[in-house]
Design a protein around this motif. Structure first.
Motif, PDB file in Angstrom:
ATOM      1  N   ALA B  26     123.598 -23.576 -81.421  1.00 20.26           N
ATOM      2  CA  ALA B  26     122.709 -24.494 -81.189  1.00 20.26           C
ATOM      3  C   ALA B  26     123.051 -25.951 -82.143  1.00 20.26           C
ATOM      4  CB  ALA B  26     121.537 -23.936 -82.034  1.00 20.26           C
ATOM      5  N   GLU B  27     123.609 -25.629 -83.252  1.00 20.87           N
ATOM      6  CA  GLU B  27     124.277 -26.940 -84.022  1.00 20.87           C
ATOM      7  C   GLU B  27     125.180 -27.528 -83.510  1.00 20.87           C
ATOM      8  OE1 GLU B  27     123.817 -26.355 -88.348  1.00 20.87           O
ATOM      9  OE2 GLU B  27     125.177 -28.008 -88.630  1.00 20.87           O
ATOM     10  N   PHE B  30     124.368 -28.276 -79.185  1.00 21.19           N
ATOM     11  CA  PHE B  30     123.185 -28.665 -78.970  1.00 21.19           C
ATOM     12  C   PHE B  30     122.356 -29.625 -79.888  1.00 21.19           C
ATOM     13  CE2 PHE B  30     123.062 -25.994 -74.937  1.00 21.19           C
ATOM     14  CZ  PHE B  30     124.031 -25.066 -75.350  1.00 21.19           C
ATOM     15  N   ALA B  32     120.854 -29.159 -82.087  1.00 17.18           N
ATOM     16  CA  ALA B  32     119.609 -28.784 -82.469  1.00 17.18           C
ATOM     17  C   ALA B  32     119.866 -27.682 -83.703  1.00 17.18           C
ATOM     18  CB  ALA B  32     119.206 -27.678 -81.519  1.00 17.18           C
ATOM     19  N   ALA B  34     118.703 -23.959 -85.489  1.00 17.54           N
ATOM     20  CA  ALA B  34     117.903 -22.853 -85.208  1.00 17.54           C
ATOM     21  C   ALA B  34     117.603 -22.258 -86.620  1.00 17.54           C
ATOM     22  CB  ALA B  34     118.762 -21.861 -84.674  1.00 17.54           C
ATOM     23  N   LEU B  81     117.545 -28.547 -74.563  1.00 19.32           N
ATOM     24  CA  LEU B  81     118.814 -28.207 -74.793  1.00 19.32           C
ATOM     25  C   LEU B  81     119.933 -28.897 -73.628  1.00 19.32           C
ATOM     26  CD1 LEU B  81     118.316 -24.693 -75.748  1.00 19.32           C
ATOM     27  CD2 LEU B  81     118.813 -26.395 -77.188  1.00 19.32           C
ATOM     28  N   PHE B 107     124.803 -21.154 -72.693  1.00 19.10           N
ATOM     29  CA  PHE B 107     124.378 -21.137 -73.954  1.00 19.10           C
ATOM     30  C   PHE B 107     124.179 -19.461 -74.613  1.00 19.10           C
ATOM     31  CE2 PHE B 107     121.891 -21.977 -77.404  1.00 19.10           C
ATOM     32  CZ  PHE B 107     120.670 -21.197 -77.914  1.00 19.10           C
ATOM     33  N   ILE B 156     113.785 -23.081 -82.628  1.00 16.20           N
ATOM     34  CA  ILE B 156     114.892 -24.381 -82.400  1.00 16.20           C
ATOM     35  C   ILE B 156     113.826 -25.381 -82.229  1.00 16.20           C
ATOM     36  CG2 ILE B 156     116.559 -25.397 -81.025  1.00 16.20           C
ATOM     37  CD1 ILE B 156     117.727 -22.731 -80.648  1.00 16.20           C
TER      38      ILE B 156
END
Lengths: 122, 173
Positions: B26-27, B30, B32, B34, B81, B107, B156
């Motif tokens: 995620a990081e 994306f 983002a 989590a 995302l 993903f 997220i």
């Protein structure tokens, strides 16, 4: 410098294409293939200096593609790059004798790809 | 010869390692964050969703261990995302459902790959091509976990995400 991107995800191919564009490295044609079978057809028809391939793909995996490229010996100077979510030691060992120049883990950062592609230009 | 893992207790910190993989993907890709949470906090985040429209992606993995991994993601988060991963700007056309599903599958591919790359094993692993489905309106992720299953819950950007792993019993030796 022509680059061939091999990945069964159309979205991932588009992202890699975009990342290559952000690298500020002079690039010729960016070609695409959905799997190893399609990739071989492209290689037979057009000059490619850089092969970037995923591993898990239908019809012909990236590993099988790299084995066939090595077996044929037709493209000795082509840089082979693996871009995969499989970062295991076992996989890297499996590919050790296939002249893979770089093994890049997904998720892929533009900076890493830029440094790799710059090698060819310098 | 070591026995294959067949439960979260057999995989070193099974739940935590999946959560770590989720956060890492995620990081790094994306942009983002989590945040791991417990089931109660996850359920609260589910209840707080303005639109309970979910997407589920599933793939199988083979090797040591073998099994399946699925993730449930709110459709609104999938769209977010997609924009983060592709760099899509608001002026660009909305992506097709095919591309959005492709994104969610990728993903999951990355989360599973990141997780398995750090699970102790003597063999290479293979991942199937992910399958993605949009769930009917009103569907919510809930499950009673079997002994060979474990789940990691997280949020997220405040939205709930669940990753569930099912290990094949044939892993037992």
């Amino acid at each position: 410098m022509n680059i061939l991107i091999v990945d069964d995800s159309a979205m991932m191919r588009a992202v890699l294409r975009r990342v290559i564009g952000l690298c500020d490295v002079p690039v010729g044609a960016i070609l695409e293939a959905n799997n190893g079978v399609e990739a071989l057809k492209v290689l037979e028809q057009q000059p490619v200096e850089v092969l970037m391939t995923d591993l898990n793909m239908p019809e012909m995996t990236g590993t099988a593609l790299l084995r066939e490229v090595e077996r044929r010996g037709t493209w000795p100077d082509m840089m082979r790059i693996v871009v995969s979510s499989d970062g295991s030691v076992q996989r890297r060992e499996e590919l050790a004798d296939l002249n893979v120049r770089h093994y890049l883990d997904k998720p892929l950062s533009p900076e890493v790809l830029r440094d790799v592609l710059t090698e060819l230009v310098v | 010869m070591t026995s294959s893992p067949n439960s979260s207790s057999d995989i070193p910190n099974g739940v935590d390692s999946v959560g770590t993989a989720l956060a890492d993907v995620a990081e790094r890709s994306f942009f983002a964050f989590a945040d791991a949470c417990d089931r109660a906090a996850f359920d609260e985040a589910v209840a707080a969703l303005p639109e309970p429209h979910w997407q589920v992606a599933v793939l199988s993995f083979s090797g040591d261990p073998s099994g399946t991994m699925c993730c449930a993601v709110p459709a609104a988060l999938t769209a977010q995302l997609f924009d983060s991963f592709t760099g899509r700007s608001p002026e660009e056309p909305e992506p097709s459902a095919v591309l959005v599903n492709d994104l969610l599958g990728e993903f999951l591919n990355m989360v599973c790959g990141a997780w398995l790359s750090h699970v102790p094993s003597s063999t290479v692993f293979e991942l199937s091509r992910p399958t993605v489905a949009s769930m009917p309106n009103g569907w919510n992720p809930w499950c009673t976990l079997a002994p060979t299953e474990f789940a990691s819950w997280a949020t997220i950007d405040g939205m709930p995400v669940m990753v569930l792993v099912h290990l094949e019993e044939g892993n037992l030796r």
